[in-house]
Design an enzyme around this catalytic site. Structure first.
Site, PDB file in Angstrom:
ATOM      1  N   ALA A   1       0.835  -1.330   0.247  1.00 54.03           N
ATOM      2  CA  ALA A   1       0.132  -0.099  -0.081  1.00 54.03           C
ATOM      3  C   ALA A   1       0.741   1.335  -0.027  1.00 54.03           C
ATOM      4  CB  ALA A   1      -1.308   0.121   0.941  1.00 54.03           C
ATOM      5  N   ASP A   2       0.363   2.068  -0.364  1.00 56.34           N
ATOM      6  CA  ASP A   2       0.702   3.170  -0.327  1.00 56.34           C
ATOM      7  C   ASP A   2       0.018   5.056  -0.709  1.00 56.34           C
ATOM      8  OD1 ASP A   2       3.442   4.762  -0.923  1.00 56.34           O
ATOM      9  OD2 ASP A   2       2.517   6.235  -2.410  1.00 56.34           O
ATOM     10  N   THR A   3       0.127   5.621   0.422  1.00 56.69           N
ATOM     11  CA  THR A   3      -1.012   6.910   0.806  1.00 56.69           C
ATOM     12  C   THR A   3      -0.252   7.873   0.278  1.00 56.69           C
ATOM     13  OG1 THR A   3      -1.782   5.714   2.236  1.00 56.69           O
ATOM     14  CG2 THR A   3      -3.035   7.734   2.222  1.00 56.69           C
TER      15      THR A   3
ATOM     16  N   THR B   1      -5.021   6.377  -1.305  1.00 57.06           N
ATOM     17  CA  THR B   1      -4.124   5.145  -0.672  1.00 57.06           C
ATOM     18  C   THR B   1      -4.453   3.749  -2.015  1.00 57.06           C
ATOM     19  OG1 THR B   1      -4.971   5.662   1.591  1.00 57.06           O
ATOM     20  CG2 THR B   1      -4.048   3.184   0.257  1.00 57.06           C
ATOM     21  N   ALA B   2      -3.285   3.688  -2.432  1.00 50.85           N
ATOM     22  CA  ALA B   2      -3.718   2.433  -3.441  1.00 50.85           C
ATOM     23  C   ALA B   2      -2.833   0.967  -2.763  1.00 50.85           C
ATOM     24  CB  ALA B   2      -2.730   2.754  -4.791  1.00 50.85           C
TER      25      ALA B   2
END
EC number: 3.6.1.9
Length: 184
Positions: free
Chosen positions: A68-70, A104-105
């Site tokens: 995840a990345d935000t 968020t991906a």
């Protein structure tokens, strides 16, 4: 269900998964983050989430790997983690009195390589803040490891006027969406 792995060192993501009652382990690999200002912020998130998940999935192909990345973004500009207190102050000053997006991906790689990626976007409106209010917030919350220089779950009432969307997404992992993707 195969072993579940979180490919992130974020304590907030760990807490969110624990609160959801999931059993998992944390495994991370060094990856180079994409910070290309020419890309839309949502694409930056997606590429970074995928890189984290792919690196760990190569080590653990038998597991379900979650990366995840935000990012916080406003006016098409991504705000990552501030480098220092001065940059944190500048970010909060930019956000004050305005509405911004938090993306968020999440990249989910199943055993065998099947991908189940998604993105979640929430909108956050900040209160109008003067310099004193910004400095007070920075004195009570450690923000250097947080995108956009704030944590909605830590004294968010001091800075946040309104949230449109998923609170967990703004914290760093849209758990309800993730559980649906995992079919749990």
């Amino acid at each position: 269900m195969p072993k579940l792995i979180l490919a992130s060192q974020s304590p907030r993501r760990r807490e969110l998964l624990e609160r959801a009652g999931l059993r998992f382990e944390v495994v991370t690999c060094e990856t180079e983050e994409v910070n290309d200002a020419a890309l839309p912020p949502e694409e930056i998130c997606a590429r970074n989430a995928a890189a984290k998940a792919e690196a760990v999935a190569r080590l653990r192909p038998d597991a379900v790997v979650i990366g995840a990345d935000t990012l916080v973004f406003i006016d098409g500009r991504a705000l990552g983690k501030p480098a220092d207190a001065e940059e944190a102050f500048a970010m909060l000053r930019l956000l004050q009195g305005r509405t911004h997006s938090v993306c968020t991906a999440v990249a989910v790689i199943m055993p065998g390589g099947e991908r189940r990626d998604f993105r979640e976007v929430s909108r956050v409106t900040f209160r109008r803040l003067d310099d004193e209010a910004i400095n007070h917030y920075l004195s009570v919350v450690q923000v250097l490891d947080k995108a956009g220089a704030y944590a909605i779950q830590e004294h968010g009432e001091l800075i946040i006027e309104r949230l449109d969307g998923d609170l967990d997404n703004v914290i760093g992992l849209p758990v309800t969406h993730l559980l649906n993707v995992l079919a749990l």
